[in-house]
Design a protein around this motif. Structure first.
Motif, PDB file in Angstrom:
ATOM      1  N   GLN A   1       0.831  -1.207   0.000  1.00  0.00           N
ATOM      2  CA  GLN A   1       0.000   0.000   0.000  1.00  0.00           C
ATOM      3  C   GLN A   1       0.863   1.252   0.000  1.00  0.00           C
ATOM      4  OE1 GLN A   1      -3.278   0.015  -0.116  1.00  0.00           O
ATOM      5  NE2 GLN A   1      -4.084   1.907   0.789  1.00  0.00           N
ATOM      6  N   GLY A   2       1.901   1.242   0.818  1.00  0.00           N
ATOM      7  CA  GLY A   2       2.789   2.400   0.868  1.00  0.00           C
ATOM      8  C   GLY A   2       3.531   2.610  -0.439  1.00  0.00           C
ATOM      9  N   ARG A   3       3.990   1.515  -1.054  1.00  0.00           N
ATOM     10  CA  ARG A   3       4.681   1.637  -2.337  1.00  0.00           C
ATOM     11  C   ARG A   3       3.722   2.105  -3.422  1.00  0.00           C
ATOM     12  NH1 ARG A   3       6.829  -2.997  -0.135  1.00  0.00           N
ATOM     13  NH2 ARG A   3       5.700  -4.445  -1.511  1.00  0.00           N
ATOM     14  N   ALA A   4       2.478   1.627  -3.376  1.00  0.00           N
ATOM     15  CA  ALA A   4       1.477   2.077  -4.348  1.00  0.00           C
ATOM     16  C   ALA A   4       1.220   3.569  -4.196  1.00  0.00           C
ATOM     17  CB  ALA A   4       0.180   1.290  -4.174  1.00  0.00           C
ATOM     18  N   ALA A   5       1.171   4.046  -2.956  1.00  0.00           N
ATOM     19  CA  ALA A   5       0.946   5.476  -2.735  1.00  0.00           C
ATOM     20  C   ALA A   5       2.077   6.304  -3.322  1.00  0.00           C
ATOM     21  CB  ALA A   5       0.800   5.760  -1.237  1.00  0.00           C
ATOM     22  N   LEU A   6       3.324   5.823  -3.187  1.00  0.00           N
ATOM     23  CA  LEU A   6       4.456   6.541  -3.769  1.00  0.00           C
ATOM     24  C   LEU A   6       4.376   6.535  -5.298  1.00  0.00           C
ATOM     25  CD1 LEU A   6       7.194   7.997  -3.537  1.00  0.00           C
ATOM     26  CD2 LEU A   6       8.278   5.751  -3.582  1.00  0.00           C
TER      27      LEU A   6
ATOM     28  N   VAL B   1      13.790  -2.076  -0.042  1.00  0.00           N
ATOM     29  CA  VAL B   1      12.672  -2.977   0.272  1.00  0.00           C
ATOM     30  C   VAL B   1      12.420  -3.976  -0.855  1.00  0.00           C
ATOM     31  CG1 VAL B   1      11.587  -1.341   1.849  1.00  0.00           C
ATOM     32  CG2 VAL B   1      10.932  -1.331  -0.582  1.00  0.00           C
ATOM     33  N   GLY B   2      13.318  -4.013  -1.849  1.00  0.00           N
ATOM     34  CA  GLY B   2      13.241  -5.027  -2.890  1.00  0.00           C
ATOM     35  C   GLY B   2      12.276  -4.752  -4.020  1.00  0.00           C
ATOM     36  N   ASP B   3      11.821  -3.490  -4.158  1.00  0.00           N
ATOM     37  CA  ASP B   3      10.866  -3.173  -5.237  1.00  0.00           C
ATOM     38  C   ASP B   3      11.645  -2.766  -6.498  1.00  0.00           C
ATOM     39  OD1 ASP B   3       8.850  -2.370  -6.909  1.00  0.00           O
ATOM     40  OD2 ASP B   3       7.806  -1.154  -5.423  1.00  0.00           O
ATOM     41  N   HIS B   4      12.232  -3.746  -7.130  1.00  0.00           N
ATOM     42  CA  HIS B   4      13.103  -3.471  -8.272  1.00  0.00           C
ATOM     43  C   HIS B   4      12.312  -3.064  -9.512  1.00  0.00           C
ATOM     44  CE1 HIS B   4      16.413  -4.828  -5.847  1.00  0.00           C
ATOM     45  NE2 HIS B   4      15.798  -5.987  -5.627  1.00  0.00           N
ATOM     46  N   ALA B   5      11.048  -3.475  -9.600  1.00  0.00           N
ATOM     47  CA  ALA B   5      10.229  -3.084 -10.757  1.00  0.00           C
ATOM     48  C   ALA B   5       9.998  -1.571 -10.761  1.00  0.00           C
ATOM     49  CB  ALA B   5       8.898  -3.834 -10.733  1.00  0.00           C
ATOM     50  N   THR B   6       9.674  -1.005  -9.604  1.00  0.00           N
ATOM     51  CA  THR B   6       9.474   0.440  -9.529  1.00  0.00           C
ATOM     52  C   THR B   6      10.792   1.177  -9.692  1.00  0.00           C
ATOM     53  OG1 THR B   6       7.579   0.089  -8.060  1.00  0.00           O
ATOM     54  CG2 THR B   6       8.473   2.324  -8.181  1.00  0.00           C
ATOM     55  N   VAL B   7      11.869   0.610  -9.128  1.00  0.00           N
ATOM     56  CA  VAL B   7      13.191   1.220  -9.280  1.00  0.00           C
ATOM     57  C   VAL B   7      13.541   1.392 -10.753  1.00  0.00           C
ATOM     58  CG1 VAL B   7      15.674   0.759  -9.016  1.00  0.00           C
ATOM     59  CG2 VAL B   7      14.147   0.541  -7.054  1.00  0.00           C
ATOM     60  N   ALA B   8      13.305   0.374 -11.563  1.00  0.00           N
ATOM     61  CA  ALA B   8      13.653   0.446 -12.986  1.00  0.00           C
ATOM     62  C   ALA B   8      12.893   1.572 -13.683  1.00  0.00           C
ATOM     63  CB  ALA B   8      13.359  -0.894 -13.662  1.00  0.00           C
ATOM     64  N   ILE B   9      11.623   1.753 -13.317  1.00  0.00           N
ATOM     65  CA  ILE B   9      10.824   2.830 -13.926  1.00  0.00           C
ATOM     66  C   ILE B   9      11.370   4.188 -13.511  1.00  0.00           C
ATOM     67  CG2 ILE B   9       8.546   3.900 -14.011  1.00  0.00           C
ATOM     68  CD1 ILE B   9       7.371   1.066 -13.564  1.00  0.00           C
ATOM     69  N   LEU B  10      11.654   4.356 -12.223  1.00  0.00           N
ATOM     70  CA  LEU B  10      12.134   5.647 -11.740  1.00  0.00           C
ATOM     71  C   LEU B  10      13.510   5.980 -12.289  1.00  0.00           C
ATOM     72  CD1 LEU B  10      10.941   5.816  -8.024  1.00  0.00           C
ATOM     73  CD2 LEU B  10       9.826   6.677 -10.079  1.00  0.00           C
TER      74      LEU B  10
ATOM     75  N   LEU C   1       1.082   0.605 -10.959  1.00  0.00           N
ATOM     76  CA  LEU C   1       0.016   0.742  -9.967  1.00  0.00           C
ATOM     77  C   LEU C   1      -0.940  -0.441 -10.045  1.00  0.00           C
ATOM     78  CD1 LEU C   1      -1.267   4.447  -9.842  1.00  0.00           C
ATOM     79  CD2 LEU C   1      -0.491   3.040  -7.919  1.00  0.00           C
ATOM     80  N   ALA C   2      -1.284  -0.840 -11.260  1.00  0.00           N
ATOM     81  CA  ALA C   2      -2.190  -1.977 -11.428  1.00  0.00           C
ATOM     82  C   ALA C   2      -1.579  -3.248 -10.852  1.00  0.00           C
ATOM     83  CB  ALA C   2      -2.531  -2.155 -12.907  1.00  0.00           C
ATOM     84  N   GLU C   3      -0.275  -3.425 -11.046  1.00  0.00           N
ATOM     85  CA  GLU C   3       0.400  -4.591 -10.474  1.00  0.00           C
ATOM     86  C   GLU C   3       0.349  -4.578  -8.950  1.00  0.00           C
ATOM     87  OE1 GLU C   3       3.713  -5.086 -14.075  1.00  0.00           O
ATOM     88  OE2 GLU C   3       4.301  -4.236 -12.132  1.00  0.00           O
ATOM     89  N   LEU C   4       0.278  -3.379  -8.374  1.00  0.00           N
ATOM     90  CA  LEU C   4       0.214  -3.227  -6.919  1.00  0.00           C
ATOM     91  C   LEU C   4      -1.222  -3.191  -6.414  1.00  0.00           C
ATOM     92  CD1 LEU C   4       3.083  -0.598  -6.558  1.00  0.00           C
ATOM     93  CD2 LEU C   4       3.137  -2.956  -5.704  1.00  0.00           C
ATOM     94  N   GLY C   5      -2.184  -3.432  -7.320  1.00  0.00           N
ATOM     95  CA  GLY C   5      -3.583  -3.523  -6.920  1.00  0.00           C
ATOM     96  C   GLY C   5      -4.323  -2.210  -6.857  1.00  0.00           C
ATOM     97  N   HIS C   6      -3.818  -1.191  -7.551  1.00  0.00           N
ATOM     98  CA  HIS C   6      -4.438   0.134  -7.501  1.00  0.00           C
ATOM     99  C   HIS C   6      -4.491   0.758  -8.885  1.00  0.00           C
ATOM    100  CE1 HIS C   6      -4.766   0.614  -3.131  1.00  0.00           C
ATOM    101  NE2 HIS C   6      -3.672  -0.133  -3.072  1.00  0.00           N
TER     102      HIS C   6
END
Length: 266
Positions: free
Chosen positions: A74-79, A186-195, A130-135
């Motif tokens: 949820q926190g990662r989705a908010a970011l 926190v291991g969120d490499h998918a979001t890291v690649a986008i950023l 976001l969709a992958e994170l349920g949002h």
């Protein structure tokens, strides 16, 4: 349609994100194909108003946007939502720069149409994440600071080029590396690649602001450093914050002297 200003307005007015992305891509493709040009006979721009956007996210004061930790999905989705909202606004800001400011060199319109196309691609990637994170876009509250500055600077291209790309968007160059580090931890490499991709491309967008800010100052025989300081003091006091991503800002057209001056006031 052959008038680039009218095509930009159509992109700007689209309220559905998917339609805004579709129109942005079609307009960019038509522009690079030579099918669109800035028509000197185009009707003058309308007074600035809210851009086309969906009913959600709910827009609140920046201080009311909650800060969430990244330890949960949820926190990662908010970011991710926060960054997606910035990119959605950036699509509108780029098209407004094309629509609102007239009698510019062709390179000006190419720069900002290209930026709109990039920002649309960024928004699409973030929406998919976001969709992958349920949002989805609109699930979290957001603020309207970027567009509020667009409204403040609608009266003059020099102010717009100084304060939107070189103050508000340049802030992204400073804070994104920290986001990347926290997400990697926190291991969120998918979001890291986008950023990481967005950070690389945003340097060129801020550089476009630097380039056309310099052009505006040269046109009016203004000192760029003094004018920049004056515009910040008048329209964006407190908006420049450190620490700076010096390497990215230098690559984006800031001078060493300019960064030293800014550092002295943060």
């Amino acid at each position: 349609m052959t008038d680039l200003h009218a095509a930009a307005k159509r992109c700007l007015d689209a309220t559905d994100p998917a339609e805004k992305l579709r129109l942005t891509d079609a307009t960019w493709q038509a522009f690079v194909a030579g099918e669109l040009r800035a028509d000197p006979c185009s009707p003058p721009p309308e007074p600035i108003a809210a851009p086309g956007r969906p009913a959600k996210p709910r827009l609140v004061d920046a201080r009311q946007v909650p800060q969430r930790g990244l330890g949960s999905a949820q926190g990662r989705a908010a970011l991710v939502h926060t960054v997606a909202h910035i990119e959605f606004n950036a699509i509108n800001l780029a098209w407004d720069a094309v629509y609102r400011f007239r009698n510019k060199p062709d390179a000006y319109y190419r720069d900002w149409a290209s930026c709109a196309h990039d920002e649309a691609r960024h928004f699409a990637m973030l929406s998919a994440r976001l969709a992958e994170l349920g949002h989805g876009y609109g699930d979290f509250d957001a603020h309207d600071g970027l567009w509020a500055m667009a409204a403040k600077t609608a009266h003059h291209d020099t102010a717009r080029m100084a304060l939107v790309p070189r103050v508000l968007e340049a802030r992204g160059l400073d804070v994104t590396p920290g986001m990347i580090e926290r997400l990697r931890a926190v291991g969120d490499h998918a979001t890291v690649a986008i950023l990481e991709l967005i950070l690389r491309e945003e340097v060129a967008h801020v550089a476009a602001g630097s380039r056309w800010y310099g052009w505006c100052c040269a046109r009016a025989a203004l000192d760029p450093d003094l004018t920049f300081a004056h515009l910040i003091a008048r329209h964006a006091p407190g908006a420049v914050k450190g620490p700076f991503n010096t390497a990215a800002r230098l690559a984006a057209g800031f001078s060493t002297h300019e960064l030293q001056r800014l550092q002295a006031v943060v």
